[in-house]
Design a protein around this motif. Structure first.
Motif, PDB file in Angstrom:
ATOM      1  N   THR A   9      25.662  45.263  29.906  1.00 15.64           N
ATOM      2  CA  THR A   9      26.232  45.526  31.238  1.00 15.64           C
ATOM      3  C   THR A   9      27.737  45.368  31.102  1.00 15.64           C
ATOM      4  OG1 THR A   9      24.320  44.802  32.529  1.00 15.64           O
ATOM      5  CG2 THR A   9      26.472  44.609  33.598  1.00 15.64           C
ATOM      6  N   ASP A  10      28.494  46.391  31.503  1.00 15.96           N
ATOM      7  CA  ASP A  10      29.953  46.281  31.428  1.00 15.96           C
ATOM      8  C   ASP A  10      30.496  45.906  32.805  1.00 15.96           C
ATOM      9  OD1 ASP A  10      32.799  46.697  30.886  1.00 15.96           O
ATOM     10  OD2 ASP A  10      32.074  47.759  29.095  1.00 15.96           O
ATOM     11  N   THR A  11      31.365  44.899  32.812  1.00 16.59           N
ATOM     12  CA  THR A  11      31.904  44.362  34.079  1.00 16.59           C
ATOM     13  C   THR A  11      33.290  44.907  34.408  1.00 16.59           C
ATOM     14  OG1 THR A  11      32.954  42.464  33.008  1.00 16.59           O
ATOM     15  CG2 THR A  11      30.644  42.188  33.672  1.00 16.59           C
ATOM     16  N   ILE A  12      33.736  45.936  33.659  1.00 17.19           N
ATOM     17  CA  ILE A  12      35.119  46.424  33.784  1.00 17.19           C
ATOM     18  C   ILE A  12      35.478  46.819  35.219  1.00 17.19           C
ATOM     19  CG2 ILE A  12      34.523  48.825  33.154  1.00 17.19           C
ATOM     20  CD1 ILE A  12      37.732  47.003  32.050  1.00 17.19           C
ATOM     21  N   LEU A  13      34.503  47.293  36.005  1.00 20.06           N
ATOM     22  CA  LEU A  13      34.795  47.759  37.360  1.00 20.06           C
ATOM     23  C   LEU A  13      34.684  46.651  38.413  1.00 20.06           C
ATOM     24  CD1 LEU A  13      32.966  51.229  37.272  1.00 20.06           C
ATOM     25  CD2 LEU A  13      35.360  50.706  36.751  1.00 20.06           C
ATOM     26  N   ARG A  14      34.305  45.418  37.997  1.00 19.45           N
ATOM     27  CA  ARG A  14      34.214  44.334  38.984  1.00 19.45           C
ATOM     28  C   ARG A  14      34.698  42.990  38.420  1.00 19.45           C
ATOM     29  NH1 ARG A  14      32.741  39.264  40.813  1.00 19.45           N
ATOM     30  NH2 ARG A  14      30.874  39.358  39.506  1.00 19.45           N
ATOM     31  N   ASP A  15      33.857  42.284  37.682  1.00 18.22           N
ATOM     32  CA  ASP A  15      34.228  40.903  37.345  1.00 18.22           C
ATOM     33  C   ASP A  15      35.424  40.825  36.408  1.00 18.22           C
ATOM     34  OD1 ASP A  15      34.080  38.194  37.618  1.00 18.22           O
ATOM     35  OD2 ASP A  15      32.467  37.900  36.186  1.00 18.22           O
ATOM     36  N   ALA A  16      35.599  41.841  35.543  1.00 21.28           N
ATOM     37  CA  ALA A  16      36.726  41.796  34.609  1.00 21.28           C
ATOM     38  C   ALA A  16      38.049  41.738  35.366  1.00 21.28           C
ATOM     39  CB  ALA A  16      36.693  43.004  33.682  1.00 21.28           C
TER      40      ALA A  16
END
Length: 481
Positions: A9-16
């Protein structure tokens, strides 16, 4: 392709960007790269919930629901994931079940596939309504255990909790290690035990605040974890998640090979490097902070403490406050330190030190926590402290939301009749953030200039653990007890 690929799961659009840049990435910075992200083959993209909802309206002149619809359109082949604080939804209090139902329904209708649901106290009663409605409206319920360390939070405690959540209908179980306290060998052992006792997939979410995140993910992969959270490298590491590309490269050619294409990830990273430069990420959030391992205080909470002490002209008390936090946490029955309990415990510790006497002043939020308004505290509470805080008030032992009357009809009536809400999504925005949403909607629907009344230009400290704001001492010493 590996027989047992590790899913990402990539978090680049939220948690990052929430962890490193106070959630300030705009939809216009996401749109150009969506076709590329959609072709990668992620298990999911985390892109909504947490602090995004509030920040969209408060700082970015964006309708969060419109952002979600845009993302869904641009990512037709990838599951979209959001973070939800159980009965708190995305706000800062418990909402009645009918509001939880309406919010889950609309989130899924507008494009969310997976809802990660957590409760700060790990009280299963606080997630049951959200789990029920997410599943009822066709979403996947990923229920999280908030990982922490204390005399009551043993491996056995977490395994039993996961089994309970599975029996409540969780489709996947997430180990939510918000402060990066889960060390690599502990991760190996916990994942092994969960895989032996739980039938649904296990998903690991950690950060790299203490510098152990990559090792923790790798050891969890060795133990058979099904999915891990990573972030594309331009907004990875430090208070964010470990880097996606590093994990993918590490597992290439092994039994856990992710099957993801490093070339595509590299192309996506080029885009986000430009975005990261615009976001002006502070070097502080990229540093390894091993104090978290000593004090079990999430990185974002540490920076909040420093700013509270600066405002009170008491920076010399920093280490006194750090030593006081574990004592307050023990008195309060060892709550995990995640929104909102991290702010409650931290602010109370600051007050205890600044006033020169422990619990001379007690915040409204501390009283609520000790009264049971937030749910069941994990350990034994110091009864002397509780008596000092709430006197002879009765402690709430039922599910806190059972004490709430239905609210949705009232919200609809008030906001639709006034003309402020144009649709059910607007009603929900106003229910969760009344003042912020009102200013935003008046701007959106009226003759407007570039900035809504709510817009603030001052940069916020990076928002850790799903909260764009925190309690500050001024709020608490202003008669707000």
């Amino acid at each position: 392709m590996a027989k047992n690929p590790l899913r990402i799961t990539d978090t680049i659009l939220r948690d990052a960007h929430q962890s490193q840049a106070a959630t300030r990435m705009k939809i216009e910075d996401m749109i150009p790269v969506l076709p590329l992200l959609d072709s990668v083959g992620y298990w999911s993209l985390e892109c909504w919930g947490g602090a995004t909802f509030d920040v969209c309206m408060r700082f970015l002149n964006e309708d969060p629901w419109e952002r979600l619809r845009t993302l869904k359109k641009g990512l037709p082949n990838t599951k979209l994931q959001m973070l939800l604080r159980g009965q708190n939804l995305l706000g800062y209090r418990h909402y009645a079940d009918d509001v939880v139902e309406a919010f889950c329904k609309k989130s899924i209708e507008n494009g969310i596939d997976i809802v990660r649901i957590f409760d700060a106290l790990n009280d299963p009663r606080n997630v049951e309504a959200a789990v029920k409605y997410v599943k009822e409206y066709g979403g996947m319920a990923e229920v999280a255990i908030s990982y922490t360390k204390s005399p009551v939070h043993s491996e056995d405690y977490f395994v039993k909790l996961a089994m309970k959540l599975e029996s409540m209908g969780a489709d996947t179980i997430c180990i939510k290690d918000m402060a990066n306290l889960l060390l690599p060998y502990d991760a190996y052992s916990l994942v092994k035990k969960l895989k032996e006792n739980v039938g649904v997939p296990i998903h690991l979410h950690t950060h790299n605040t203490t510098g152990t995140g990559d090792m923790t993910n790798l050891m969890a992969a060795q133990a058979g974890v099904d999915i891990v959270d990573c972030a594309l490298s331009p907004l990875a590491n430090g208070t964010s998640q470990p880097a996606t590309e590093s994990m993918v490269a590490t597992l290439q050619g092994t039994s856990r090979d992710t099957g993801l294409d490093l070339q595509k990830l590299s192309e996506a990273a080029v885009h986000f490097r430009g975005v990261a430069e615009k976001l002006d990420v502070s070097p502080k959030v990229l540093k390894v902070d091993t104090n978290t391992l000593l004090y079990q205080v999430p990185g974002g909470m540490l920076s909040n403490l420093i700013s509270q002490l600066k405002q009170a002209n008491a920076e010399d008390k920093y280490y006194d406050v750090l030593a006081e936090i574990p004592r307050v946490r023990k008195d309060f029955g060892y709550p995990p330190l995640v929104t909102p309990t991290s702010q409650i415990v931290g602010s109370q510790a600051v007050l205890n030190i600044l006033s020169g006497e422990r619990y001379k002043m007690i915040t409204k939020e501390s009283k609520g926590l000790l009264r049971g308004e937030y749910g069941q505290l994990p350990g034994e509470v110091n009864e002397e402290v509780r008596k000092k805080a709430i006197g002879n008030d009765e402690v709430i032992t039922c599910r806190p939301a059972d004490l709430l009357e239905p609210e949705m009809e009232k919200f609809r009536k008030e906001t639709m009749e006034s003309g402020l809400a144009k649709c059910e999504e607007d009603v929900l925005s106003l229910a969760l953030f009344p003042q912020v949403a009102q200013k935003f909607l008046e701007w959106r629907d009226g003759p407007h200039t570039e900035e809504p009344a709510a817009a603030q230009t001052a940069p916020a400290a990076p928002a850790q653990d799903n909260s764009p704001r925190t309690l500050v001492v001024e709020d608490l010493t202003n008669g707000n007890f």
